[in-house]
Scaffold this active site. Structure first.
Site, PDB file in Angstrom:
ATOM      1  N   LYS A 203     -22.588 -22.052  14.478  1.00  0.00           N
ATOM      2  CA  LYS A 203     -22.080 -21.949  15.848  1.00  0.00           C
ATOM      3  C   LYS A 203     -21.840 -23.314  16.472  1.00  0.00           C
ATOM      4  O   LYS A 203     -22.336 -24.335  16.003  1.00  0.00           O
ATOM      5  CB  LYS A 203     -23.045 -21.108  16.691  1.00  0.00           C
ATOM      6  CG  LYS A 203     -22.861 -19.621  16.371  1.00  0.00           C
ATOM      7  CD  LYS A 203     -23.588 -18.712  17.308  1.00  0.00           C
ATOM      8  CE  LYS A 203     -23.260 -17.260  16.936  1.00  0.00           C
ATOM      9  NZ  LYS A 203     -24.098 -16.300  17.667  1.00  0.00           N
ATOM     10  N   ARG A 238     -29.393 -14.120  11.318  1.00  0.00           N
ATOM     11  CA  ARG A 238     -28.036 -13.690  10.947  1.00  0.00           C
ATOM     12  C   ARG A 238     -27.293 -14.928  10.453  1.00  0.00           C
ATOM     13  O   ARG A 238     -27.085 -15.866  11.229  1.00  0.00           O
ATOM     14  CB  ARG A 238     -27.361 -13.077  12.174  1.00  0.00           C
ATOM     15  CG  ARG A 238     -25.960 -12.546  11.939  1.00  0.00           C
ATOM     16  CD  ARG A 238     -25.446 -11.909  13.244  1.00  0.00           C
ATOM     17  NE  ARG A 238     -24.076 -11.459  13.099  1.00  0.00           N
ATOM     18  CZ  ARG A 238     -23.024 -12.251  13.242  1.00  0.00           C
ATOM     19  NH1 ARG A 238     -23.168 -13.514  13.526  1.00  0.00           N
ATOM     20  NH2 ARG A 238     -21.799 -11.762  13.095  1.00  0.00           N
TER      21      ARG A 238
HETATM   22  C1  7PJ Z   1     -23.885 -12.730  16.860  1.00  0.00           C
HETATM   23  C2  7PJ Z   1     -23.588 -11.404  16.573  1.00  0.00           C
HETATM   24  C3  7PJ Z   1     -25.223 -13.070  17.237  1.00  0.00           C
HETATM   25  C4  7PJ Z   1     -25.770 -10.755  16.941  1.00  0.00           C
HETATM   26  C5  7PJ Z   1     -21.797 -12.599  16.383  1.00  0.00           C
HETATM   27  C6  7PJ Z   1     -20.483 -15.652  15.322  1.00  0.00           C
HETATM   28  C7  7PJ Z   1     -20.006 -14.782  16.420  1.00  0.00           C
HETATM   29  N1  7PJ Z   1     -24.512 -10.422  16.591  1.00  0.00           N
HETATM   30  N2  7PJ Z   1     -22.263 -11.342  16.266  1.00  0.00           N
HETATM   31  N3  7PJ Z   1     -26.122 -12.041  17.257  1.00  0.00           N
HETATM   32  N4  7PJ Z   1     -22.758 -13.465  16.736  1.00  0.00           N
HETATM   33  N5  7PJ Z   1     -26.716  -9.812  16.987  1.00  0.00           N
HETATM   34  O1  7PJ Z   1     -21.070 -15.241  14.329  1.00  0.00           O
HETATM   35  O2  7PJ Z   1     -20.212 -16.884  15.455  1.00  0.00           O
HETATM   36  O3  7PJ Z   1     -25.590 -14.212  17.546  1.00  0.00           O
HETATM   37  S1  7PJ Z   1     -20.129 -13.004  16.101  1.00  0.00           S
END
Ligand code: 7PJ
Length: 268
Positions: A203, A238
């Site tokens: 990010k 994640r």
């Molecule tokens: C996240 C997400 C996060 C959860 C995305 C990216 C943007 N779901 N989906 N937490 N980020 N739970 O991966 O840069 O931080 S999409």
């Protein structure tokens, strides 16, 4: 949690079939690398991105749910659309991961029945505008209050606490300092002792720390952030880079428990 995006690459002209093939290969690789949960997303939620029509999101996500249902790993669906939630759950998805925290009309009703896990994420404003000068009086308290309110709404709809996980939503309406404050104070966000999910992988906060480094060159920073999140109590991280993250987390776990064998006994 390994990220599986089915958002067609701009350099790919192969349409849905090529996208599905690529996604399947990526899923197989993540499984070989030790992923515990596969998070399938059909709509980009990058800052400034626009919403994807429902039929296109279903066309991207549902073939993957069908193809991966029996892959031996739980499937998470990254969506805020109640129709996608219902279709994915009917097809055997295990977890709904909602960046809107189940605030869209019909979202709570779509997930209340059944046993699927639910990840409730905080976002200030929406993906189009969230990074335009985000403001908080006290970011930790405001995110914790939001998560508390969403947990209450879901529980009132009949969702058992054991189904819930919580996510501060790094990068979703936060400046770099907001993100760092939330990571530093992470234990305060575990409302009701619920497990925390943290997504920092590649990010822009990491680009800010590394003075403008592009996303593909943020792997080491992402791994460091995942380990710091785990050290502060994150239960799920994640990530894009599964092998690197699993290696780092296994090493962290062994150091923390002063034993290689504990890492092996618990699966690392
Ligand atoms: C996240 C997400 C996060 C959860 C995305 C990216 C943007 N779901 N989906 N937490 N980020 N739970 O991966 O840069 O931080 S999409």
């Amino acid at each position: 949690m390994g990220i599986l995006n089915v958002t067609p690459d701009s350099f790919s002209d192969g349409g849905e079939h090529a996208t599905l093939d690529t996604a399947m290969r990526h899923a197989e690789r993540m499984i070989a690398e030790g992923v515990d949960i596969i998070d399938i997303g059909g709509e980009s939620s990058r800052p400034g991105s626009v919403a994807l029509p429902l039929d296109q999101e279903l066309a991207r996500v549902m073939p993957l749910v069908e193809a991966l249902r029996d892959c031996g790993r739980p499937l998470s669906i990254d969506t805020y659309k109640p129709e996608v939630m219902r279709a994915a759950l009917a097809a055997g998805a295990d977890l709904i991961n909602d960046i809107w925290g189940f605030r869209m009309p019909g979202a709570v009703e779509a997930v209340a029945a059944g046993q699927a896990g639910l990840c409730v994420m905080h976002m200030q404003r929406d993906p189009q505008t969230m990074q335009e000068d985000p403001q908080y009086e006290d970011v930790v308290r405001e995110v914790a209050d939001f998560l508390t309110e969403r947990v209450a709404v879901l529980q009132a709809a009949g969702v058992a606490p054991a189904r819930l996980s919580l996510d501060p939503g790094f990068g979703f309406g936060k400046t770099p300092d907001h993100n760092l404050r939330l990571l530093g104070q992470l234990p305060k966000l575990a409302v009701d002792g619920l497990p925390l999910l943290v997504g920092l992988s590649r990010k822009s906060i990491l680009g800010a720390i590394l003075k403008g480094r592009p996303p593909a060159q943020r792997v080491a920073a992402s791994v460091a952030a995942a380990v710091c999140a785990a050290e502060r109590g994150a239960f799920i991280v994640r990530v894009h880079d599964v092998q690197e993250s699993v290696d780092a987390l296994r090493t962290w776990w062994a150091i923390r428990h002063e034993s290689v064998s504990i890492a092996e006994q618990t699966g690392g």
